[in-house]
Write an enzyme that holds these catalytic residues in place. Structure first.
Site, PDB file in Angstrom:
ATOM      1  N   SER A   1      35.217  45.027  41.404  1.00 55.05           N
ATOM      2  CA  SER A   1      34.163  44.186  40.862  1.00 55.05           C
ATOM      3  C   SER A   1      34.824  43.101  40.033  1.00 55.05           C
ATOM      4  O   SER A   1      35.885  43.314  39.453  1.00 55.05           O
ATOM      5  CB  SER A   1      33.231  45.017  39.980  1.00 55.05           C
ATOM      6  OG  SER A   1      32.343  44.173  39.289  1.00 55.05           O
ATOM      7  N   ASP A   2      34.199  41.954  39.958  1.00 51.37           N
ATOM      8  CA  ASP A   2      34.764  40.899  39.119  1.00 51.37           C
ATOM      9  C   ASP A   2      33.897  40.643  37.896  1.00 51.37           C
ATOM     10  O   ASP A   2      33.997  39.627  37.261  1.00 51.37           O
ATOM     11  CB  ASP A   2      34.975  39.612  39.918  1.00 51.37           C
ATOM     12  CG  ASP A   2      33.678  38.969  40.375  1.00 51.37           C
ATOM     13  OD1 ASP A   2      32.623  39.597  40.257  1.00 51.37           O
ATOM     14  OD2 ASP A   2      33.730  37.831  40.861  1.00 51.37           O
ATOM     15  N   CYS A   3      33.056  41.617  37.571  1.00 49.42           N
ATOM     16  CA  CYS A   3      32.148  41.396  36.454  1.00 49.42           C
ATOM     17  C   CYS A   3      31.873  42.691  35.713  1.00 49.42           C
ATOM     18  O   CYS A   3      31.545  43.696  36.331  1.00 49.42           O
ATOM     19  CB  CYS A   3      30.848  40.803  36.990  1.00 49.42           C
ATOM     20  SG  CYS A   3      29.696  40.387  35.691  1.00 49.42           S
TER      21      CYS A   3
END
Length: 107
Positions: A95-97
């Site tokens: 995930s980038d968040c």
């Protein structure tokens, strides 16, 4: 691009945002996208399947939103059943968040 060294990865191709990334940008952390099986198979999944099976991507970045009531990063139908079992994916799901924890209510 990923190379063929069995021990060291220098670059990992990442297909994103798996798999049902829809809705306005302002609601991407809170929207629950409801998709029919036909839409999943005909619209959302083909490009990811190609990236994994033919492109040999070693990473998948999940979508921000939830899909059918579950956060995309914890959606067993998408991650376990389709990605890992049906397509044989053994790579990384990322995930980038960090906002997932605050906005999604876990069942």
């Amino acid at each position: 691009m990923q190379g063929d060294d069995p021990k060291y990865l220098k670059v990992i191709a990442t297909a994103k945002h798996f798999a049902v990334h829809s809705g306005p940008e302002t609601t991407r952390h809170t929207v629950d996208v409801r998709s029919s099986e036909r839409d999943l198979v005909d619209t959302y999944l083909p490009a990811f399947r190609t990236a994994i099976i033919e492109g040999k991507a070693d990473s998948v970045m999940c979508a921000y939103n939830s899909v059918d009531g579950f956060p995309a990063c914890a959606n067993a139908d998408l991650i376990q059943k389709r990605l890992r079992e049906q397509w044989g994916f053994q790579g990384y799901v990322v995930s980038d968040c960090r906002r997932h924890r605050r906005h999604f209510q876990w069942p």
